[in-house]
Design a protein around this motif. Structure first.
Motif, short mmCIF file in Angstrom:
data_model
loop_
_atom_site.label_atom_id
_atom_site.label_comp_id
_atom_site.label_asym_id
_atom_site.label_seq_id
_atom_site.Cartn_x
_atom_site.Cartn_y
_atom_site.Cartn_z
N PRO A 105 25.46 62.67 73.02
CA PRO A 105 25.21 61.11 72.87
C PRO A 105 24.10 60.32 73.16
CG PRO A 105 27.17 61.62 74.00
CD PRO A 105 26.37 62.76 74.02
N ARG A 106 23.52 59.14 72.41
CA ARG A 106 22.38 58.60 72.95
C ARG A 106 22.40 57.23 72.61
NH1 ARG A 106 18.76 63.53 70.89
NH2 ARG A 106 17.38 62.62 72.42
N ILE A 107 21.67 56.40 73.21
CA ILE A 107 22.03 55.01 72.90
C ILE A 107 20.54 54.33 73.22
CG2 ILE A 107 22.84 52.89 74.33
CD1 ILE A 107 24.73 55.00 75.65
N SER A 168 8.89 48.49 74.12
CA SER A 168 8.26 47.49 74.75
C SER A 168 9.08 47.11 75.93
CB SER A 168 8.38 46.24 73.98
OG SER A 168 9.36 45.99 73.16
N LYS A 169 8.77 46.29 77.17
CA LYS A 169 9.24 46.27 78.46
C LYS A 169 10.83 45.68 78.30
CE LYS A 169 7.87 44.49 82.83
NZ LYS A 169 7.78 43.28 83.48
N GLY A 170 11.62 46.44 78.99
CA GLY A 170 13.06 46.33 78.73
C GLY A 170 13.82 46.81 77.94
N GLU A 171 13.08 47.58 76.98
CA GLU A 171 14.01 48.42 76.16
C GLU A 171 14.22 49.63 76.64
OE1 GLU A 171 12.72 47.62 71.54
OE2 GLU A 171 11.13 48.08 72.92
N LYS A 172 15.21 50.42 76.44
CA LYS A 172 15.53 51.71 77.14
C LYS A 172 16.14 52.84 76.01
CE LYS A 172 17.05 50.11 81.63
NZ LYS A 172 18.19 49.81 82.27
N LEU A 173 15.81 53.96 76.27
CA LEU A 173 16.81 55.04 75.51
C LEU A 173 17.39 55.84 76.67
CD1 LEU A 173 13.43 56.36 73.26
CD2 LEU A 173 15.33 55.01 72.54
N ILE A 174 18.43 55.93 76.10
CA ILE A 174 19.41 56.90 77.07
C ILE A 174 20.02 57.86 76.40
CG2 ILE A 174 21.56 56.30 78.40
CD1 ILE A 174 20.68 53.18 78.29
N GLY A 179 27.92 63.85 81.36
CA GLY A 179 28.62 62.40 81.70
C GLY A 179 27.37 61.69 82.48
N ASN A 180 26.33 61.75 82.53
CA ASN A 180 25.45 60.73 83.16
C ASN A 180 24.48 60.21 82.39
OD1 ASN A 180 26.56 61.36 86.00
ND2 ASN A 180 25.39 63.10 85.85
N GLU A 181 24.26 58.89 82.39
CA GLU A 181 23.39 58.48 81.43
C GLU A 181 21.86 58.46 82.10
OE1 GLU A 181 24.08 54.41 80.68
OE2 GLU A 181 25.85 54.68 79.62
N VAL A 182 21.04 59.33 81.35
CA VAL A 182 19.75 59.35 81.81
C VAL A 182 18.79 58.85 80.84
CG1 VAL A 182 20.31 61.33 83.47
CG2 VAL A 182 19.69 61.99 81.05
N ASP A 183 17.33 58.66 81.45
CA ASP A 183 16.36 58.21 80.60
C ASP A 183 16.02 59.35 79.49
OD1 ASP A 183 14.14 56.79 79.97
OD2 ASP A 183 12.55 57.90 81.21
N ASP A 184 16.09 58.99 78.23
CA ASP A 184 15.96 59.98 77.04
C ASP A 184 14.56 60.14 76.51
OD1 ASP A 184 16.15 61.53 75.11
OD2 ASP A 184 17.28 60.13 73.78
N ARG A 185 14.03 61.11 76.98
CA ARG A 185 12.61 61.35 76.37
C ARG A 185 12.35 61.98 75.09
NH1 ARG A 185 9.91 64.54 80.61
NH2 ARG A 185 7.97 64.24 79.21
N ILE A 186 13.76 62.30 74.79
CA ILE A 186 13.82 62.99 73.20
C ILE A 186 13.26 64.47 73.33
CG2 ILE A 186 13.68 62.48 70.83
CD1 ILE A 186 12.89 59.74 71.44
N LEU A 187 13.61 65.24 74.42
CA LEU A 187 12.92 66.70 74.68
C LEU A 187 13.40 67.57 73.65
CD1 LEU A 187 13.51 67.04 78.53
CD2 LEU A 187 11.40 66.40 77.27
N ASP A 188 14.42 67.02 72.67
CA ASP A 188 15.14 67.99 71.86
C ASP A 188 13.98 67.99 70.52
OD1 ASP A 188 15.94 65.25 71.71
OD2 ASP A 188 17.32 65.72 69.96
N ASP A 189 13.03 67.03 70.54
CA ASP A 189 12.26 67.17 69.31
C ASP A 189 11.68 68.42 69.07
OD1 ASP A 189 10.75 65.59 67.41
OD2 ASP A 189 9.09 66.34 68.60
N GLN A 190 11.70 69.06 67.91
CA GLN A 190 10.96 70.33 67.60
C GLN A 190 10.43 70.16 66.28
OE1 GLN A 190 13.40 73.77 67.69
NE2 GLN A 190 15.25 72.82 66.29
N ALA A 191 9.56 71.01 65.83
CA ALA A 191 9.08 71.15 64.58
C ALA A 191 9.22 72.46 63.86
CB ALA A 191 7.44 70.76 64.49
N LEU A 192 8.77 72.66 62.60
CA LEU A 192 8.94 73.90 62.02
C LEU A 192 7.74 74.55 61.51
CD1 LEU A 192 11.36 76.00 60.77
CD2 LEU A 192 11.16 74.75 58.66
N TRP A 193 7.20 75.54 61.85
CA TRP A 193 6.13 76.09 61.11
C TRP A 193 5.93 77.43 60.59
CZ3 TRP A 193 3.45 80.39 63.00
CH2 TRP A 193 3.89 80.79 64.27
#
Ligand code: FE2
Ligand code: FE2
Length: 302
Positions: A105-107, A168-174, A179-193
């Motif tokens: 889940p992501r927010i 922008s300042k104050g916006e967050k990706l979670i 079970g813990n809310e952590v900063d979402d750096r979208i590490l799942d992002d992948q490409a196809l080649w």
């Protein structure tokens, strides 16, 4: 090095509507290849945000999903994953490739604290997909989807200027992990080649949250390529500064692109910049667009 003999990419859904095809803020591409043994393979890369628009376009483009071999999900955002069950059902016993974080889940949290779910939509989860007979492979490492065609897996982030999203300042990706809310750096992002014989590597991106330059460098490194032939897909250059776009263009030039068809979250400013920077390589993308590696498209720009 394994290769494919031919590659055809059909845009099943993206932001721009064209002809009788509908647009949507999302992405879905049909990737058709001819492998070294002359076998045809079909891959659906992402499944958009609007099931209705996607199914409309699939019907309009007379695309047969029954022989789709695999689905590759670039990342677990709702605009890339809304019709996975539908595609898996039509294909039957399909293999789905994604990163282990994709189904978490992501927010998105606004400055005022208001929250929105931006992860994979309800009824498009692992259980729902498995009910279709589909088999989900969650891997952080690259996967060989078929001979000569690879997912990047998690992309190494080496550039200093690229970020996952222009917040922008104050916006967050979670993201919710264990079970813990952590900063979402979208590490799942992948490409196809895929390595196209006589042409070179073609890279297909979803949103390129790892950074489009990082993505191309990752493919160069892992595939041991000197140059990248093509880039098709989202780049998330929308809402980026002029400097950010200029740096991206400079780095793209070093990769030697001969085909560039940015779409989805690229935005008009960056799209226009890329067209000017790569006048002979640029191909405008839209819902219903067909691109074949090594061949001239019907029209490069309108
Ligand atoms: Fe997106
Ligand atoms: Fe995204």
């Amino acid at each position: 090095m394994k290769y494919v003999k031919a590659l055809k990419i059909t845009t099943l859904g993206e932001n721009i509507a064209y002809g009788k095809c509908l647009g949507q803020w999302g992405l879905s591409l049909l990737v058709e290849i001819m492998d070294a043994k002359d076998r045809k393979k079909k891959i659906v890369f992402d499944t958009g945000i609007s099931k209705k628009a996607l199914l409309h376009n699939i019907k309009e483009l007379k695309v047969d999903l029954s022989d789709v071999d695999s689905i590759v999900l670039s990342h677990g955002h709702l605009d890339h994953t809304a019709a996975t069950v539908e595609v898996a059902k039509a294909a039957g016993n399909v293999t789905i490739y994604a990163h282990p974080h994709a189904f978490l889940p992501r927010i998105y949290e606004e400055k005022n604290g208001k929250r929105r779910q931006i992860g994979i939509p309800k009824k498009e989860g692992i259980d729902d997909i498995e009910k279709t007979g589909g088999k989900i492979l969650l891997k952080e490492r690259p996967s060989e989807v078929t001979a000569g065609v690879w997912t990047t897996g998690q992309i190494e982030r080496v550039t200093t200027f690229e970020s996952a999203l222009p917040l922008s300042k104050g916006e967050k990706l979670i993201i919710i992990r264990d079970g813990n809310e952590v900063d979402d750096r979208i590490l799942d992002d992948q490409a196809l080649w895929m390595n196209v014989k006589g042409v070179g590597p073609v890279v297909i991106t979803g949103c390129a949250h790892a950074g489009p330059v990082n993505t191309l460098l990752h493919v160069k490194r892992t595939g041991n390529f000197k140059q990248i032939y093509g880039l098709v897909g989202g780049t998330h250059l929308v809402d980026r500064s002029d400097e950010y776009i200029e740096q991206t263009v400079r780095e793209f030039k070093k990769c030697g692109l001969n085909l560039i068809s940015p779409c989805h979250c690229t935005g008009f400013k960056a799209t226009a910049n890329l067209w000017q920077a790569f006048p002979h390589a640029f191909i405008i993308n839209f819902s219903g667009r067909v691109i074949e590696a090594g061949k001239q498209p019907k029209m490069r720009v309108f």
